[in-house]
Design an enzyme around this catalytic site. Structure first.
Site, PDB file in Angstrom:
ATOM      1  N   ASN A   1      73.479 -44.660  31.921  1.00 55.03           N
ATOM      2  CA  ASN A   1      73.504 -43.198  31.756  1.00 55.03           C
ATOM      3  C   ASN A   1      74.767 -42.926  30.947  1.00 55.03           C
ATOM      4  O   ASN A   1      75.811 -42.586  31.478  1.00 55.03           O
ATOM      5  CB  ASN A   1      73.549 -42.493  33.111  1.00 55.03           C
TER       6      ASN A   1
ATOM      7  N   LYS B   1      69.161 -46.993  27.678  1.00 53.86           N
ATOM      8  CA  LYS B   1      68.226 -46.308  28.571  1.00 53.86           C
ATOM      9  C   LYS B   1      67.788 -45.063  27.818  1.00 53.86           C
ATOM     10  O   LYS B   1      68.611 -44.175  27.554  1.00 53.86           O
ATOM     11  CB  LYS B   1      68.937 -45.938  29.877  1.00 53.86           C
TER      12      LYS B   1
ATOM     13  N   GLU C   1      64.754 -40.582  33.195  1.00 56.73           N
ATOM     14  CA  GLU C   1      65.636 -39.814  34.079  1.00 56.73           C
ATOM     15  C   GLU C   1      66.559 -38.897  33.283  1.00 56.73           C
ATOM     16  O   GLU C   1      67.766 -38.827  33.540  1.00 56.73           O
ATOM     17  CB  GLU C   1      66.444 -40.756  34.981  1.00 56.73           C
TER      18      GLU C   1
ATOM     19  N   ARG D   1      53.708 -43.694  39.508  1.00 57.13           N
ATOM     20  CA  ARG D   1      54.941 -44.067  38.792  1.00 57.13           C
ATOM     21  C   ARG D   1      55.009 -45.578  38.555  1.00 57.13           C
ATOM     22  O   ARG D   1      55.532 -46.021  37.530  1.00 57.13           O
ATOM     23  CB  ARG D   1      56.152 -43.594  39.600  1.00 57.13           C
TER      24      ARG D   1
ATOM     25  N   ASP E   1      61.863 -49.583  41.614  1.00 58.87           N
ATOM     26  CA  ASP E   1      63.305 -49.446  41.366  1.00 58.87           C
ATOM     27  C   ASP E   1      64.117 -50.240  42.382  1.00 58.87           C
ATOM     28  O   ASP E   1      64.711 -49.643  43.286  1.00 58.87           O
ATOM     29  CB  ASP E   1      63.683 -47.960  41.435  1.00 58.87           C
TER      30      ASP E   1
ATOM     31  N   GLU F   1      72.096 -50.800  46.033  1.00 61.34           N
ATOM     32  CA  GLU F   1      71.768 -49.376  46.143  1.00 61.34           C
ATOM     33  C   GLU F   1      70.769 -49.105  47.253  1.00 61.34           C
ATOM     34  O   GLU F   1      70.858 -48.085  47.938  1.00 61.34           O
ATOM     35  CB  GLU F   1      71.210 -48.906  44.785  1.00 61.34           C
TER      36      GLU F   1
ATOM     37  N   HIS G   1      60.815 -46.996  48.910  1.00 66.54           N
ATOM     38  CA  HIS G   1      61.364 -45.694  48.495  1.00 66.54           C
ATOM     39  C   HIS G   1      61.385 -44.700  49.657  1.00 66.54           C
ATOM     40  O   HIS G   1      60.910 -43.582  49.549  1.00 66.54           O
ATOM     41  CB  HIS G   1      60.541 -45.133  47.326  1.00 66.54           C
TER      42      HIS G   1
ATOM     43  N   TRP H   1      60.414 -38.520  43.342  1.00 71.29           N
ATOM     44  CA  TRP H   1      61.713 -38.726  43.981  1.00 71.29           C
ATOM     45  C   TRP H   1      61.625 -38.446  45.486  1.00 71.29           C
ATOM     46  O   TRP H   1      62.646 -38.310  46.152  1.00 71.29           O
ATOM     47  CB  TRP H   1      62.786 -37.839  43.343  1.00 71.29           C
TER      48      TRP H   1
HETATM   49  C1  GCV Z   1      71.766 -45.747  36.231  1.00 72.50           C
HETATM   50  C2  GCV Z   1      67.870 -45.570  39.753  1.00 72.50           C
HETATM   51  C3  GCV Z   1      69.266 -45.262  40.222  1.00 72.50           C
HETATM   52  C4  GCV Z   1      70.064 -44.596  39.123  1.00 72.50           C
HETATM   53  C5  GCV Z   1      70.065 -45.511  37.908  1.00 72.50           C
HETATM   54  C6  GCV Z   1      68.626 -45.760  37.494  1.00 72.50           C
HETATM   55  C7  GCV Z   1      68.505 -46.699  36.315  1.00 72.50           C
HETATM   56  O1  GCV Z   1      67.165 -44.402  39.546  1.00 72.50           O
HETATM   57  O2  GCV Z   1      69.220 -44.458  41.361  1.00 72.50           O
HETATM   58  O3  GCV Z   1      71.363 -44.373  39.601  1.00 72.50           O
HETATM   59  O4  GCV Z   1      70.786 -44.934  36.852  1.00 72.50           O
HETATM   60  O5  GCV Z   1      67.915 -46.333  38.578  1.00 72.50           O
HETATM   61  O6  GCV Z   1      68.313 -47.878  36.554  1.00 72.50           O
HETATM   62  O7  GCV Z   1      68.630 -46.256  35.189  1.00 72.50           O
END
Ligand code: GCV
Length: 750
Positions: free
Chosen positions: A258, A335, A339, A384, A413, A441, A569, A591
């Site tokens: 990001n 990316k 998102e 998704r 994810d 995470e 999730h 989400w």
């Molecule tokens: C860097 C998930 C995570 C995000 C992350 C995203 C990604 O959604 O929660 O924090 O963003 O994956 O891999 O781009």
């Protein structure tokens, strides 16, 4: 597998003599050598004492703790003096590692020679830097640029231990391997090791923001102090590079996907160049995450359209500017259109158009683009889990030769368990790069002891069946399945500025396992764990055995107490800390949790068979048949692929509802057993680390119980069924769990 019960008895036994696992009688000449070394023992001990510090985890697996005296003497005798060139920075790094490692373990600094020396010796070098190695050139031919050879050789009455490679970096990797052998108590007799990496780009992805915050990071602030760079090169950057080089990791993406366009500004490029200078001797190239709209934000252009000539020129100029400062710059990670990130689709262009524009800018300099396939949109109808495949599979063959498509291990994810991503095996004309998450995470942040080796291994060994049986994900990633020379594997880093690097002692094992598997994706997670424990804690079998047993079942335990039987999730919204199976509403359906578990009075699970979203149809037919068939789907993935009634019969004969509740309980009980095992190791582990791990296990236990109670309370509100015999009712009503708030939980995206 867990070693039940008996393990506790083992750990109470007296410490077995280390001698048993080592090479070890002193041979002719060794006494002579030992006397020579002995003169320096005292000095080295004094030096070591001078830098002695509490066991705080900073040294990682490069701890190089003193070996038992007899063992140290034997290794000293076997290795002799060290002959190692010192003309380049990498050669000096190899010498320093040897010196540091051997002094620590053997209690004495080895005597170093740059070149000629007549006695038995440890010889490091390439054909250009050492005449002994020059004579081995034929044996090195197939090793590639980063491979190495470790060999015991008898040359003219001398016994030589040789670390040979075609490049300095190969020698450095070989030195780390040799140190690992000593650290884990391996015999050097008949030593004959040939190693070369199976994957070309072995990269850590840092999700570090320029303000020092690490997205999904649980180990403190970013390692990079952008404010004091480029002038102050914190010695910690060198230690980071050493740790990576010890595993063969050869790339580091410094900033979050990001991305902030500022990373590409001249001021920040100077800082990046400073880090690249520190990493270079250790074989690590730096990469940057590139914000697709940077030509607008930094260049003042009105568009970032990848087909617009001015935009293409901006990126070419930017690449030229980067390579002027960082001649071995690795390339960009991107990316895009995911998102909320900008991307080529903003201009009606494809992912290939975007990736190729950047690839063209980097190609003259030898750089690569790692384009992420983690894309999904709540505006796109459908499941998704199927979106990335749908967006990318039609682009197979459309990418430039210097583009890797970076695909997360599973289609959602980084969940505690996912099936392998259906893109693996489905794009034969495109090199696919694996993206694992090392930071946890979704697996308990840094406090839960969850060893990810088994997760990585499970994915890499999964058979895509793309070209018949044996078409494993590992073979897609290492390029052998479809004949790609460009290959890569990335891990989302779990390192931060905290003293333990990874937020806990045991999370270091995940960095370690990622690196070892990146080098060779067919290695065993258990073997890697054994090495890690021996290097990090002690090679004593009474330590290694119980800890490896704890680690090896820990990932399944987390799956059990968080998301058993294919659920996924179900975490709390936003920060992802703790359970949230009730999460509903908000900006996007995908989400929420209810989107994924689909529980109601009648049953639970996401129907991804042909009668549902048909995600199974994205796999090769043999895999699709297995996943789509209720009687054949692995029960660990049952609710990922099927919506089934609560009274569905499991293979055990029990109902799904009972099995689900029991899995939750099983996970909690595993943590209790880990606690008991760890407690029994109190006398064998240094107090500071033992205390912290014990405290974290208590946290893990409480949180596992919380996951179990909250999830059982929620799903019981759906099923309306009584708990199976022996399973305790959650101590609080569902509303209590739903009402818990954690405003400053770490690592939240922002
Ligand atoms: C860097 C998930 C995570 C995000 C992350 C995203 C990604 O959604 O929660 O924090 O963003 O994956 O891999 O781009």
């Amino acid at each position: 597998m867990w070693v039940p019960g008996g393990m506790m008895e083992h750990v109470a036994l007296p410490r077995p003599p280390m001698r048993r696992m080592l090479p070890l009688t002193l041979r002719r000449g060794e006494r002579r050598l030992s006397r020579r070394w002995a003169g320096r023992v005292l000095l080295a001990l004094l030096a070591v004492a001078g830098v002695a510090h509490a066991e705080d985890g900073y040294a990682l697996w490069l701890r190089h703790a003193p070996l038992e005296a007899s063992v140290a003497t034997s290794y000293r005798g076997q290795l002799g003096d060290v002959v190692a060139p010192d003309a380049t920075a990498t050669q000096r790094a190899a010498r320093e590692e040897l010196q540091r490692g051997l002094s620590g373990m053997l209690g004495v600094a080895p005597r170093l020679h740059s070149n000629a020396f007549d006695g038995d010796a440890l010889v490091l070098g390439t054909p250009d830097s050492n005449p002994v190695v020059a004579e081995m050139e034929g044996a090195l031919a197939s090793l590639g640029g980063e491979g190495y050879l470790l060999q015991r050789r008898h040359v003219g009455g001398r016994v030589l231990t040789v670390v040979a490679a075609r490049s300095d970096i190969g020698v450095l990797y070989g030195v780390f391997h040799l140190l690992r052998l000593v650290q884990t108590g391996a015999s050097l007799d008949g030593l004959d090791v040939r190693e070369s990496p199976r994957v070309q780009h072995r990269v850590l992805d840092h999700w570090d923001n320029l303000d020092g915050y690490v997205e999904r990071g649980y180990a403190g602030a970013s390692l990079w102090d952008w404010h004091t760079l480029p002038d102050w090169k914190d010695p910690r950057y060198t230690d980071y590079a050493r740790a990576n080089a010890s595993l063969g990791i050869n790339g580091s993406v410094l900033n979050n996907v990001n991305a902030d366009a500022l990373s590409l500004s001249p001021m920040y490029l100077e800082k990046t160049a400073a880090l690249a200078d520190v990493f270079r001797p250790y074989g690590i190239r730096v990469y940057l995450s590139a914000r697709f709209s940077a030509p607008m934000e930094l260049g003042g252009l009105a568009t970032a359209d990848p087909l617009e000539p001015a935009v293409r020129q901006w990126w070419r100029d930017k690449a030229d500017a980067i390579y002027r400062r960082v001649p071995d710059f690795g390339g960009f990670l991107v990316k895009a259109n995911s998102e909320g990130q900008p991307g080529p689709q903003d201009y009606g262009r494809s992912h290939a158009d975007g990736a190729n524009m950047l690839a063209d800018a980097l190609a003259p300099h030898g750089g690569i683009v790692m384009w992420r396939a983690f894309v999904y949109s709540h505006e796109a109808p459908g499941d998704r889990a199927t979106q990335a495949y749908r967006e990318f599979v039609g682009l197979d063959g459309a990418f430039r030769p210097n583009v890797l498509l970076q695909v997360k291990n599973g289609p959602i994810d980084f969940q505690p368990r996912e099936p392998f991503h259906p893109l693996f095996g489905a794009m034969p004309r495109t090199p696919l790069m694996m993206e694992f998450q090392i930071t946890k995470e979704y697996l308990g942040f840094a406090t839960h002891l969850v060893y990810l080796g088994p997760l990585y291994e499970e994915v890499l060994r999964a058979d895509t069946r793309a070209r018949g049986p044996g078409s494993t994900v590992a073979r897609v990633v290492d390029g052998t399945l479809h004949g790609h020379a460009l290959t890569g594997i990335a891990g989302v880093a779990n390192v931060g500025a905290g003293r333990t690097w990874s937020g806990s002692h045991f999370d270091q094992a995940n960095w370690y396992a990622f690196g070892r598997l990146a080098w060779n994706p067919d290695q065993s997670a258990a073997d890697i764990a054994r090495d890690w424990v021996a290097m990090t804690f002690s090679p004593d079998p009474a330590v290694v055995g119980p800890i490896v047993a704890m680690m090896m079942g820990s990932r399944q335990a987390a799956v059990d107490y968080m998301t058993p039987l294919g659920l996924h999730h179900l975490m709390a919204r936003g920060h992802h800390y703790g359970p949230g199976p009730w999460v509903d509403g908000g900006p996007r359906a995908d989400w929420t949790s209810i989107y994924y578990h689909r529980a109601d009075r009648d049953g639970i699970g996401f129907d991804r068979t042909a009668s549902g979203s048909n995600a199974v149809g994205q796999y090769a037919p043999a895999v699709a048949r297995e996943f789509g068939d209720l009687s054949r789907v692995p029960e660990d993935l049952l609710l990922w692929f099927h919506h089934v009634p609560w009274d569905h019969r499991m293979r055990s004969g029990d109902t799904l509802w009972n099995a689900l509740v029991q899995r939750y309980g099983r996970g909690v009980r595993y943590v209790e057993r880990m606690q008991r095992s760890w407690d029994a190791l109190e006398d064998r582990i240094d107090a500071p680390r033992h205390r912290q791990v014990a405290a974290f296990l208590r946290i893990q236990h409480d949180e596992a119980q919380w996951w179990r109670d909250a999830s059982v309370a929620y799903f019981q509100s759906m099923s309306g069924l009584p708990l199976p015999a022996g399973e305790a009712a959650p101590p609080h009503p569902l509303a209590y769990y739903e009402g818990l708030r954690f405003p400053y939980a770490p690592g939240d995206g922002r």
